[in-house]
Design a protein around this motif. Structure first.
Motif, PDB file in Angstrom:
ATOM      1  N   GLY A  59       0.810  -1.213   0.000  1.00  0.00           N
ATOM      2  CA  GLY A  59       0.000   0.000   0.000  1.00  0.00           C
ATOM      3  C   GLY A  59       0.842   1.262   0.000  1.00  0.00           C
ATOM      4  N   LEU A  60       1.966   1.198   0.682  1.00  0.00           N
ATOM      5  CA  LEU A  60       2.854   2.360   0.723  1.00  0.00           C
ATOM      6  C   LEU A  60       3.563   2.595  -0.604  1.00  0.00           C
ATOM      7  CD1 LEU A  60       4.531   2.019   4.213  1.00  0.00           C
ATOM      8  CD2 LEU A  60       3.294   4.014   3.375  1.00  0.00           C
ATOM      9  N   TYR A  61       4.118   1.538  -1.154  1.00  0.00           N
ATOM     10  CA  TYR A  61       4.886   1.666  -2.399  1.00  0.00           C
ATOM     11  C   TYR A  61       4.887   0.299  -3.076  1.00  0.00           C
ATOM     12  CZ  TYR A  61       8.231   4.271  -5.259  1.00  0.00           C
ATOM     13  OH  TYR A  61       8.858   4.949  -6.279  1.00  0.00           O
ATOM     14  N   PRO A  62       3.943   0.031  -3.937  1.00  0.00           N
ATOM     15  CA  PRO A  62       3.839  -1.287  -4.573  1.00  0.00           C
ATOM     16  C   PRO A  62       5.106  -1.672  -5.326  1.00  0.00           C
ATOM     17  CG  PRO A  62       1.916   0.061  -5.059  1.00  0.00           C
ATOM     18  CD  PRO A  62       2.905   0.950  -4.384  1.00  0.00           C
ATOM     19  N   GLY A  63       5.462  -2.919  -5.202  1.00  0.00           N
ATOM     20  CA  GLY A  63       6.584  -3.445  -5.982  1.00  0.00           C
ATOM     21  C   GLY A  63       7.929  -3.430  -5.290  1.00  0.00           C
ATOM     22  N   ILE A  64       8.015  -2.873  -4.103  1.00  0.00           N
ATOM     23  CA  ILE A  64       9.293  -2.846  -3.394  1.00  0.00           C
ATOM     24  C   ILE A  64       9.433  -4.132  -2.587  1.00  0.00           C
ATOM     25  CG2 ILE A  64      10.650  -1.716  -1.579  1.00  0.00           C
ATOM     26  CD1 ILE A  64      10.537  -0.048  -4.061  1.00  0.00           C
ATOM     27  N   HIS A  65      10.523  -4.851  -2.842  1.00  0.00           N
ATOM     28  CA  HIS A  65      10.831  -6.062  -2.077  1.00  0.00           C
ATOM     29  C   HIS A  65      12.304  -6.022  -1.714  1.00  0.00           C
ATOM     30  CE1 HIS A  65       6.949  -7.769  -2.925  1.00  0.00           C
ATOM     31  NE2 HIS A  65       7.109  -7.458  -4.188  1.00  0.00           N
ATOM     32  N   ALA A  66      12.594  -6.374  -0.490  1.00  0.00           N
ATOM     33  CA  ALA A  66      13.982  -6.381  -0.028  1.00  0.00           C
ATOM     34  C   ALA A  66      14.713  -7.584  -0.608  1.00  0.00           C
ATOM     35  CB  ALA A  66      14.028  -6.434   1.489  1.00  0.00           C
ATOM     36  N   VAL A  67      15.954  -7.362  -0.938  1.00  0.00           N
ATOM     37  CA  VAL A  67      16.813  -8.459  -1.371  1.00  0.00           C
ATOM     38  C   VAL A  67      17.181  -9.257  -0.125  1.00  0.00           C
ATOM     39  CG1 VAL A  67      19.034  -9.029  -2.414  1.00  0.00           C
ATOM     40  CG2 VAL A  67      17.713  -7.084  -3.276  1.00  0.00           C
ATOM     41  N   PRO A  68      16.979 -10.582  -0.138  1.00  0.00           N
ATOM     42  CA  PRO A  68      17.344 -11.372   1.042  1.00  0.00           C
ATOM     43  C   PRO A  68      18.814 -11.167   1.408  1.00  0.00           C
ATOM     44  CG  PRO A  68      16.070 -12.701  -0.475  1.00  0.00           C
ATOM     45  CD  PRO A  68      16.381 -11.401  -1.188  1.00  0.00           C
ATOM     46  N   ASP A  69      19.050 -10.919   2.677  1.00  0.00           N
ATOM     47  CA  ASP A  69      20.401 -10.668   3.165  1.00  0.00           C
ATOM     48  C   ASP A  69      20.719 -11.670   4.271  1.00  0.00           C
ATOM     49  OD1 ASP A  69      22.814  -9.706   4.051  1.00  0.00           O
ATOM     50  OD2 ASP A  69      22.033  -7.792   4.777  1.00  0.00           O
ATOM     51  N   PRO A  70      21.580 -12.656   4.002  1.00  0.00           N
ATOM     52  CA  PRO A  70      21.897 -13.654   5.025  1.00  0.00           C
ATOM     53  C   PRO A  70      22.636 -13.055   6.225  1.00  0.00           C
ATOM     54  CG  PRO A  70      23.264 -13.975   3.082  1.00  0.00           C
ATOM     55  CD  PRO A  70      22.278 -12.909   2.742  1.00  0.00           C
ATOM     56  N   ASP A  71      23.223 -11.877   6.050  1.00  0.00           N
ATOM     57  CA  ASP A  71      23.956 -11.235   7.145  1.00  0.00           C
ATOM     58  C   ASP A  71      23.105 -10.219   7.899  1.00  0.00           C
ATOM     59  OD1 ASP A  71      26.254 -12.686   6.487  1.00  0.00           O
ATOM     60  OD2 ASP A  71      26.857 -11.180   5.012  1.00  0.00           O
ATOM     61  N   ASP A  72      21.811 -10.218   7.663  1.00  0.00           N
ATOM     62  CA  ASP A  72      20.911  -9.269   8.320  1.00  0.00           C
ATOM     63  C   ASP A  72      20.916  -9.551   9.821  1.00  0.00           C
ATOM     64  OD1 ASP A  72      18.980  -7.469   9.012  1.00  0.00           O
ATOM     65  OD2 ASP A  72      17.357  -8.477   7.956  1.00  0.00           O
ATOM     66  N   SER A  73      21.383  -8.574  10.590  1.00  0.00           N
ATOM     67  CA  SER A  73      21.470  -8.772  12.040  1.00  0.00           C
ATOM     68  C   SER A  73      20.260  -8.215  12.782  1.00  0.00           C
ATOM     69  CB  SER A  73      22.748  -8.116  12.571  1.00  0.00           C
ATOM     70  OG  SER A  73      22.693  -6.715  12.337  1.00  0.00           O
ATOM     71  N   LEU A  74      19.358  -7.552  12.072  1.00  0.00           N
ATOM     72  CA  LEU A  74      18.177  -6.985  12.718  1.00  0.00           C
ATOM     73  C   LEU A  74      17.058  -8.010  12.795  1.00  0.00           C
ATOM     74  CD1 LEU A  74      17.960  -3.468  11.015  1.00  0.00           C
ATOM     75  CD2 LEU A  74      19.025  -4.063  13.189  1.00  0.00           C
ATOM     76  N   GLY A  75      16.327  -7.964  13.886  1.00  0.00           N
ATOM     77  CA  GLY A  75      15.148  -8.801  14.035  1.00  0.00           C
ATOM     78  C   GLY A  75      13.924  -8.051  13.532  1.00  0.00           C
ATOM     79  N   PRO A  76      12.761  -8.682  13.562  1.00  0.00           N
ATOM     80  CA  PRO A  76      11.552  -8.048  13.040  1.00  0.00           C
ATOM     81  C   PRO A  76      11.199  -6.733  13.734  1.00  0.00           C
ATOM     82  CG  PRO A  76      11.101 -10.319  13.700  1.00  0.00           C
ATOM     83  CD  PRO A  76      12.520 -10.035  14.019  1.00  0.00           C
ATOM     84  N   LEU A  77      11.321  -6.691  15.056  1.00  0.00           N
ATOM     85  CA  LEU A  77      10.975  -5.463  15.766  1.00  0.00           C
ATOM     86  C   LEU A  77      11.917  -4.320  15.395  1.00  0.00           C
ATOM     87  CD1 LEU A  77      10.053  -6.905  19.270  1.00  0.00           C
ATOM     88  CD2 LEU A  77       8.507  -5.932  17.569  1.00  0.00           C
ATOM     89  N   GLU A  78      13.189  -4.625  15.224  1.00  0.00           N
ATOM     90  CA  GLU A  78      14.149  -3.593  14.829  1.00  0.00           C
ATOM     91  C   GLU A  78      13.847  -3.093  13.413  1.00  0.00           C
ATOM     92  OE1 GLU A  78      15.077  -6.511  16.198  1.00  0.00           O
ATOM     93  OE2 GLU A  78      15.912  -5.893  18.119  1.00  0.00           O
TER      94      GLU A  78
END
Length: 133
Positions: A59-78
């Motif tokens: 709804g905010l911006y259709p079509g935006i998807h994050a590239v999967p990042d195996p080194d992502d250190s943030l959790g969902p709340l962050e």
């Protein structure tokens, strides 16, 4: 060739579009992380929360998807907190007309994710949340 989806609001503000895209990328990452905790259970609350976050992102911006990042250190709340901060940083004059509605809904979903992640009877200061990474 630009792979960026067209601005759904018909006007262009480069600074605010960048903030909006970054916020949506964080929403997408949070939604994926939350849905992953549901496993194979189609009725798990985490699956519903993840789906709602994906809808909000669309709804905010259709079509935006994050590239999967195996080194992502943030959790969902962050990721959700970062998305809220980015949305709050968009100047009101440059914001999509319904940004405040989406931001309010995101704050509500963030609260629901926090409630779901916290075991019953804890005070909210516990950093070891069950159910969500």
């Amino acid at each position: 060739m630009n792979s960026r989806p067209a601005n759904p609001y018909g006007r262009s503000y480069p600074d605010s579009e960048g903030l909006l895209e970054q916020a949506c990328a964080h929403l997408d990452r949070a939604a994926r992380q939350i849905r992953a905790t549901a496993g194979d259970d189609p009725f798990a609350p985490a699956r519903s929360l993840g789906a709602q976050l994906s809808l909000l992102c669309g709804g905010l911006y259709p079509g935006i998807h994050a590239v999967p990042d195996p080194d992502d250190s943030l959790g969902p709340l962050e990721h959700l907190d970062t998305a809220l901060a980015l949305l709050d940083a968009i100047p009101l004059q440059q914001a999509p007309p319904d940004l405040m509605v989406w931001t309010l809904r995101l704050a509500q979903l963030r609260s629901a994710v926090d409630s779901t992640a916290r075991p019953t009877g804890t005070s909210g200061t516990d950093t070891n949340r069950s159910g969500l990474p």
